[in-house]
Write an enzyme that holds these catalytic residues in place. Structure first.
Site, PDB file in Angstrom:
ATOM      1  N   LYS A   1      41.343  43.990  33.700  1.00  0.00           N
ATOM      2  CA  LYS A   1      41.631  44.922  34.788  1.00  0.00           C
ATOM      3  C   LYS A   1      43.142  44.989  34.974  1.00  0.00           C
ATOM      4  O   LYS A   1      43.820  44.056  34.567  1.00  0.00           O
ATOM      5  CB  LYS A   1      40.908  44.495  36.052  1.00  0.00           C
ATOM      6  CG  LYS A   1      41.638  43.418  36.863  1.00  0.00           C
ATOM      7  CD  LYS A   1      41.001  43.250  38.206  1.00  0.00           C
ATOM      8  CE  LYS A   1      41.795  42.278  39.038  1.00  0.00           C
ATOM      9  NZ  LYS A   1      42.786  42.815  39.925  1.00  0.00           N
TER      10      LYS A   1
ATOM     11  N   HIS B   1      37.320  38.662  36.176  1.00  0.00           N
ATOM     12  CA  HIS B   1      37.017  37.229  36.027  1.00  0.00           C
ATOM     13  C   HIS B   1      36.271  36.651  37.222  1.00  0.00           C
ATOM     14  O   HIS B   1      35.698  35.576  37.140  1.00  0.00           O
ATOM     15  CB  HIS B   1      38.291  36.428  35.739  1.00  0.00           C
ATOM     16  CG  HIS B   1      39.161  36.254  36.947  1.00  0.00           C
ATOM     17  ND1 HIS B   1      40.112  37.170  37.308  1.00  0.00           N
ATOM     18  CD2 HIS B   1      39.204  35.296  37.890  1.00  0.00           C
ATOM     19  CE1 HIS B   1      40.703  36.779  38.409  1.00  0.00           C
ATOM     20  NE2 HIS B   1      40.174  35.636  38.786  1.00  0.00           N
TER      21      HIS B   1
ATOM     22  N   HIS C   1      37.563  42.786  42.853  1.00  0.00           N
ATOM     23  CA  HIS C   1      36.918  41.531  43.246  1.00  0.00           C
ATOM     24  C   HIS C   1      36.014  41.668  44.477  1.00  0.00           C
ATOM     25  O   HIS C   1      34.874  41.188  44.491  1.00  0.00           O
ATOM     26  CB  HIS C   1      37.976  40.464  43.521  1.00  0.00           C
ATOM     27  CG  HIS C   1      38.892  40.210  42.369  1.00  0.00           C
ATOM     28  ND1 HIS C   1      38.492  40.343  41.064  1.00  0.00           N
ATOM     29  CD2 HIS C   1      40.175  39.807  42.315  1.00  0.00           C
ATOM     30  CE1 HIS C   1      39.502  40.047  40.261  1.00  0.00           C
ATOM     31  NE2 HIS C   1      40.542  39.720  40.995  1.00  0.00           N
TER      32      HIS C   1
END
Lengths: 555, 410
Positions: A213, A243, A305
C-alpha cells in the site's frame, strides 16, 4: 438418447477421459481435474506429503524490487530468514534482489546480513546465515532500463535450472507506487512475467506479484492503478499487502467471532450500542513529511488499516476460511458502509493536526514545526469519523473510527460497547458504579481481549462495580507469533490470497473516504482543528461523539 | 511437520519468595498452597503498585492457562532433565507443570506422605511483552509406592485444560503406572530413544494404540527428531519430475547414532523413518529386520506396489559411532534404478546445526543444499510436542510398521 453425463468415461464437454476403468476415473475429473500447487493433476501428489495442515510452498524464486529500501531491511529479509530457519521454505527457494545500487553480490549479502541480524526474530549464527546466503543473488539495474529485466530473466532461467524453481516466480514490489507500472511493463516486455488465467492453474510455473500500500491516493488514481495492473496481470496474480491483516491479533478477531458460539448472539444491533475503533500513535511523522504531507491520516490509516479492522468486526460469517469466501464478506460490509457526504462531513468527520505539547513527559514540536512540512499545511494528523452500516445486522449502530499521531500512547483496539440492561433491579439497593458491558479487542500492544461486566462488591450490602476480565496473549501464549510479513509472504508463495486485499475491496474502501476527501478539499473548508500533542485529539472530536450522547473510550 | 524451536531459549526463574516446600499426605492440599502463593504475590505487588494497577506485571490480577503438563521421572537424573526442560518452556506454553518423581533411593520407612516443592516461575517474554508466570510442582515419593502417583497427579490438574503426560522415564513397558496415567491424560509424550529394549517398547506402544477402546494421542521424541529429515526427504519429491524416481526407489540406507552421552540411541528413530517411508509408499515387509551378513546393522527386503507390482526395496539400517548424530539419524539415502535411469537422494547431518542434501536425478544437474537444522534438545522437542494435540495418524502408521520391523532380540 443417453445423456453423456450417464457415461462415466465421457466428460461434460464430450471429451474422452484417458483410462476408462471405473476404478481409475476420479468423479471430480468429469468437471475439472483437481490440481496441486504445481499445476499438476492431483492424482499424482507427492505421497510423502500428508495432511492438510502442512504449509510448504512449491520451489520458487522471489524477486524483490527496491531491495536497498527500508522495507526490505526491516521486514522482508528478516521475515524470509525467519521462515528459512523454521524450514517451511522448500528446497530450491531463492531470492533475487534488484536495485540501482552499485553493489556486488557480496555487498548485497553483507547488507542483507546486517538487516537480518538487526531485525530477525531468530538468532543469526554463522551456519544459519551461510545456508540462507546461498539463496541470495543480486541483479543491478534501474527500473526504466530494459536491460535490467533482460538480465533478471537470464538469472531466473539459470535458477530454474540450478535450483529447480520450475518457473515459479514471486515478484515483490517494495518500491514507491509510481514504479509499479514501469516495473510490471518491463517484466512483461522481457517475457519475465506473463499474464496467467484467472480460473486455471498455470501449467508452466506460476507468476505472482505482491504490491505494498498505498494503492493509489484517491478513488480515481486507485482505479487507474488497478486498470494498469490489470492490463498485465489477472487479479489472481496480484497480492496487495495490508500488513494489518497478517497480524495474529487481527486474525484472532475472526477466531474470536467465528470459532465461539458465545459472542455471535449478541454481535448485532439488538445488543450492541456502538463500536469504537482506535489506532493511536504517540509518535509524530518521524521525518516522513515528504510522504505524509501528500497522504494524511485519512489515506494513511483509515482507508486501509481501520477499514480492514471494521470489516473483520462487522462482516457476516464466511462459509470457508479461504480467499474469496472471506473477501466476499468483507466487500459486502464495505459496500454497506454509509460515509458522511457533503455537509454531513462537517458533522460526522473531524480532522485535526497536532500542536506542540508533551508526550510521555517529553516536549514535542507541532506538525507545522516538523521538517519538510509546509507552513500552511492542512494535512490532517488526526481523523475521527462516524460511520453507519446499512444492513440487517448493524443498522442504527454507529461505528466510530479515530486515528491520530502524537496521542498519549500507542494503542490499537476495537471496542464493542453493549446496551444497558433493559431494567436494573438493583437501582434502589445502594451504591451503583456501573458502565455498560464492553468487549475490547486489543490489537497492539498487549494483544488480548477484555470483557467488562458488573460484579457485586463483597459485603453485607448490595454494591455493584464494573470489573474487567482480561485475556492477554502474552500471558497465555508466551511464544511470539510470526511477524505479519512472515505469514503474508508464505501465503503469497502458497497462492493463498485470503489475507490480501482484492481490487473491489480497494475500490470500496476508497469509495468510503472519497466524499470526505472531496469535502475537505473544497475551497473554504474549515482547516484541521489543532490539538495539543499528548492529548486524545481535538475538542471537535469529543463534540462529534457527545452529540450522540456517547464519549470516547480512553484505551 | 513441526519446526523445532530454538534451543537457545532463555530460562524461567523462580519468583523470589514464591516457593513452598513441605510434606503432605493429600495432594489436594498442594492446590491450596499454590493459591496462597498467588494471593500473597498479588497482594505484595498490588501494594507496591500504590494504586497504579497498569504498572503491574501481567498475570498478577488475572491468569489464564493453556495446558497441564505432568512429567514422570523414575530417577533423579530424569527428574533434573524434566525440570531443565520445563524451565525453558515458559515462553511457549505456560501451564501448571507437575513433575512426579518415583525415587528409588527413598527408603520405604521414610516419613509418611510425599515431599512437595511448589514454585511460581517467571519468564521474560521479550520484545516488551512483559513476563509470563506459571507454576511448577515437584512431588517425590518412594518408588515402591509408584502406583499411587496416578492418584496424586489427578487432583493436581487444573480443570478444563488439555492434559499432557511426558513420560521422562526410560521405559513404559514395565510400568502399570504408565497405563494408569494414560487414562487420565489427553496426550502422552514418550522418548523411545531411551528405551532399554527398543523392540519391546515400540511393540508395547503399538499395542496401546491398537488395543485401547479410545487410544491416547501419542507423541514420541524419537519421531519428533525426524521432523527435519522427513521435511527434507519430502521436499526432494515435490517437483513432479521426481515422482517417477520416488515410485521406483529400490534401495534405502538409514544410519543412526549408536549411542549418545545419556545412553540413548537413534535406532527407534531409524525404525520410525523406515516405517514412515513404508507406510506412505505402500511397501510391505515380509518380516522383521535381520542382521546384515557383514554384521554391520540390519537389513530387510520389502515389497512395493499396490496391485501386484512386486518391486523389491532393499532397506538397511546401520548404527554409526558419530557424536553429531546424537540419538537421532546420521544419514538417509534413497536410490532408484528404473529403465537404466539411475537417481539418488541423500541427506546427511554435518554437525549439530547443519544437514546437507544432495539430489542426483537422472537427466538433471546435481542439486546440493545445506540446511540449518539444529539438533533439538528436550525443551525444543517438548515444545513441539505440546503444539500437537490431536492423534498423529502418520506417526501411528509409521509406528505400526516399525513395531513389525523391529527384531525381537536386540
Amino acid at each position: 438418447m443417453t445423456d453423456i453425463l450417464d457415461r462415466p468415461n465421457i466428460a461434460p464437454d464430450g471429451t474422452t477421459i484417458g483410462d476408462q476403468s471405473a476404478e481409475s476415473v476420479h468423479p471430480e475429473t468429469w468437471v475439472r481435474a483437481p490440481q496441486d500447487a504445481w499445476g499438476h493433476p492431483a492424482e499424482l501428489p507427492n505421497p510423502l506429503r500428508t495432511g492438510g495442515s502442512e504449509r510448504v510452498p512449491a520451489p520458487c524464486a522471489m524477486v524483490i524490487f527496491g531491495v536497498s529500501g527500508d522495507l526490505t531491511a526491516r521486514k522482508l529479509m528478516p521475515s524470509l530468514f525467519d521462515l528459512y530457519t523454521s524450514l517451511p521454505l522448500p528446497d530450491g527457494f531463492c531470492i533475487v534482489g534488484v536495485s540501482h545500487r552499485d553493489w556486488s553480490e557480496q555487498d548485497f549479502k553483507d547488507k542483507m546480513r546486517e538487516a537480518v541480524v538487526t531485525h530477525a526474530r531468530k538468532d543469526v549464527t554463522a551456519e544459519s546465515w551461510e545456508g540462507f546466503a546461498r539463496c541470495l543473488s543480486y541483479v543491478r539495474g534501474s527500473f526504466d532500463d530494459p536491460g535490467t529485466y533482460a538480465r533478471l530473466g537470464q538469472q531466473l532461467t539459470t535458477l530454474d535450472g540450478e535450483r529447480r524453481t520450475l518457473g515459479n516466480r514471486l515478484f515483490y514490489l517494495a518500491t514507491a507506487p509510481q514504479y509499479f507500472s514501469p516495473i510490471l511493463q518491463g517484466l512483461a516486455h522481457a517475457d519475465v512475467l506473463e499474464r496467467q488465467a484467472n480460473y486455471l492453474e498455470p501449467t508452466e510455473g506460476w507468476h505472482r506479484v505482491v504490491v505494498e500500500k498505498p494503492f493509489g491516493h484517491d478513488l480515481t488514481s486507485a482505479r487507474e492503478l488497478i486498470a494498469e495492473m490489470a492490463e498485465i496481470l489477472t487479479e489472481r496474480q496480484i497480492y496487495r499487502i495490508d500488513h494489518y491483516l497478517g497480524k495474529e491479533t487481527v486474525q484472532n478477531v475472526l477466531a474470536f467471532r467465528f470459532a465461539n458460539i458465545l459472542f455471535d448472539p449478541v454481535w448485532n444491533r439488538q445488543y450492541v450500542d456502538n463500536v469504537q475503533i482506535t489506532a493511536a500513535e504517540s509518535l509524530g511523522i518521524e521525518g516522513r513529511a515528504g510522504y505524509y504531507e501528500g497522504a494524511g491520516a485519512l489515506r494513511d490509516m483509515v482507508e486501509s488499516h481501520l477499514l480492514q479492522l471494521l470489516t473483520v468486526v462487522a462482516m457476516e460469517p464466511p462459509a470457508f476460511f479461504n480467499g474469496n469466501a472471506v473477501r466476499d464478506e468483507k466487500v459486502k460490509v464495505l459496500r454497506t458502509v454509509v460515509p458522511p457526504t457533503g455537509s454531513g462531513v462537517g458533522i460526522h468527520a473531524v480532522r485535526g493536526q497536532y500542536a506542540p505539547g508533551f508526550v510521555g513527559g517529553q516536549p514535542v514540536p507541532g506538525y507545522h514545526e516538523e521538517k519538510g512540512v509546509a507552513p500552511d499545511s492542512t494535512t490532517e494528523t488526526y481523523v475521527a469519523l462516524r460511520l453507519g452500516i446499512d444492513n440487517w445486522r448493524w443498522s442504527g449502530v454507529p461505528f466510530y473510527l479515530r486515528t491520530g499521531k502524537r496521542l498519549p500512547r500507542r494503542v490499537t483496539e476495537v471496542a464493542v460497547e453493549f446496551k444497558r440492561v433493559p431494567h436494573l433491579m438493583f437501582q434502589n439497593m445502594g451504591e451503583l458504579d456501573l458502565t455498560p458491558n464492553v468487549i475490547s479487542l486489543r490489537i497492539q500492544p498487549d494483544e488480548g481481549i477484555a470483557i467488562r461486566f458488573a460484579a457485586k462488591v463483597p459485603g453485607a450490602r448490595t454494591q455493584l462495580r464494573t470489573v474487567r476480565m482480561d485475556f492477554q496473549y502474552g500471558a497465555v501464549f508466551g511464544e511470539a507469533g510470526p511477524d505479519a510479513y512472515e505469514r503474508l509472504l508464505l501465503d503469497a508463495m502458497l497462492g493463498d490470497p485470503t489475507l490480501f486485499t482484492r481490487r473491489d475491496e480497494v475500490e470500496s474502501a476508497w469509495g468510503i473516504v472519497q466524499p470526505i476527501l472531496n469535502a475537505w478539499a473544497e475551497p473554504g473548508a474549515a482547516p484541521p482543528a489543532l490539538y495539543e500533542s499528548g492529548t486524545w485529539g481535538p475538542h471537535a472530536a469529543d463534540v462529534m461523539i457527545e452529540r450522540d450522547g456517547r464519549t470516547w473510550r480512553r484505551p | 511437520m513441526a519446526s523445532h524451536a530454538s534451543a537457545n531459549r532463555s530460562m524461567a526463574r523462580p519468583i523470589p519468595g514464591a516457593t513452598w516446600t513441605g510434606r503432605v499426605t493429600d495432594a489436594n492440599t498442594v492446590s491450596k498452597h499454590l493459591a496462597r502463593l498467588w494471593a500473597d504475590l498479588g497482594a505484595a505487588e498490588v501494594a507496591s503498585a500504590k494504586g497504579d494497577l497498569d504498572t503491574l506485571p501481567m498475570g498478577v490480577l488475572t491468569r489464564a492457562s493453556t495446558l497441564n503438563l505432568t512429567a514422570v521421572a523414575r530417577s533423579h537424573a530424569d527428574a533434573e532433565r524434566a525440570e531443565r526442560a520445563v524451565l525453558r518452556l515458559g515462553d511457549l506454553y505456560p501451564s501448571r507443570a507437575t513433575i512426579l518423581v518415583a525415587d528409588p533411593d527413598l527408603s520405604a520407612d521414610e516419613e509418611a506422605g510425599m515431599s512437595v516443592r511448589a514454585t511460581l516461575l517467571e519468564q521474560e517474554a521479550g520484545r516488551g511483552r512483559g513476563a509470563i508466570r506459571f507454576e511448577e510442582v515437584v512431588v517425590e515419593v518412594n518408588a515402591q509406592i509408584e502406583r499411587q502417583l496416578a492418584s496424586i497427579a489427578a487432583p493436581l490438574l487444573v480443570a478444563d485444560l488439555p492434559d499432557f503426560l511426558w513420560w521422562v522415564a526410560d521405559s513404559t513397558t514395565d510400568s502399570s503406572l504408565f497405563l494408569d496415567l494414560c487414562k487420565v491424560s489427553d496426550r502422552i509424550i514418550v522418548d523411545t530413544a531411551g528405551a532399554r529394549e527398543p523392540a519391546a517398547e515400540l511393540a508395547a506402544l503399538a499395542e496401546v494404540l491398537s488395543s485401547m477402546s479410545s487410544p491416547p494421542r501419542l507423541g514420541d521424541f524419537a519421531w519428533r527428531r525426524l521432523d527435519a529429515w522427513r521435511n527434507l526427504l519430502t521436499g526432494f519429491f515435490d517437483p513432479p519430475v521426481t515422482r517417477d524416481a520416488l515410485a521406483s526407489v529400490d534401495e534405502v540406507e538409514i544410519t543412526y547414532g549408536a549411542s549418545d552421552s545419556q545412553g540413548r540411541t537413534g535406532f527407534t528413530s531409524a525404525l520410525l523413518l523406515a516405517g514412515w517411508l513404508a507406510s506412505r509408499l505402500h511397501w510391505r515387509s515380509p518380516g522383521d529386520l535381520v542382521r546384515a551378513r557383514n554384521g554391520d546393522g540390519w537389513q530387510v527386503t520389502m515389497r512395493a506396489g499396490i496391485r501386484g507390482d512386486h518391486r523389491e526395496v532393499a532397506m538397511s539400517i546401520k548404527p554409526v559411532e558419530d557424536p553429531v548424530a546424537g540419538c537421532a539419524l546420521a544419514s538417509v539415502a534413497l536410490a532408484s534404478h528404473h529403465d537404466g535411469r539411475d537417481s539418488s537422494f541423500r541427506i546427511e547431518r554435518i554437525d549439530g546445526a547443519e544437514i546437507s542434501t544432495i539430489a542426483k536425478l537422472h537427466g538433471a544437474p546435481t542439486s546440493r543444499r545445506m540446511v540449518y537444522a539444529e539438533l533439538p534438545d528436550d525443551a525444543a522437542l517438548l515444545a513441539d510436542e505440546l503444539r500437537q494435540y490431536g492423534r498423529d495418524g502418520v506417526y501411528e502408521a509409521a509406528l505400526a510398521i516399525a513395531a513389525v520391523l523391529c527384531p525381537d532380540r536386540l
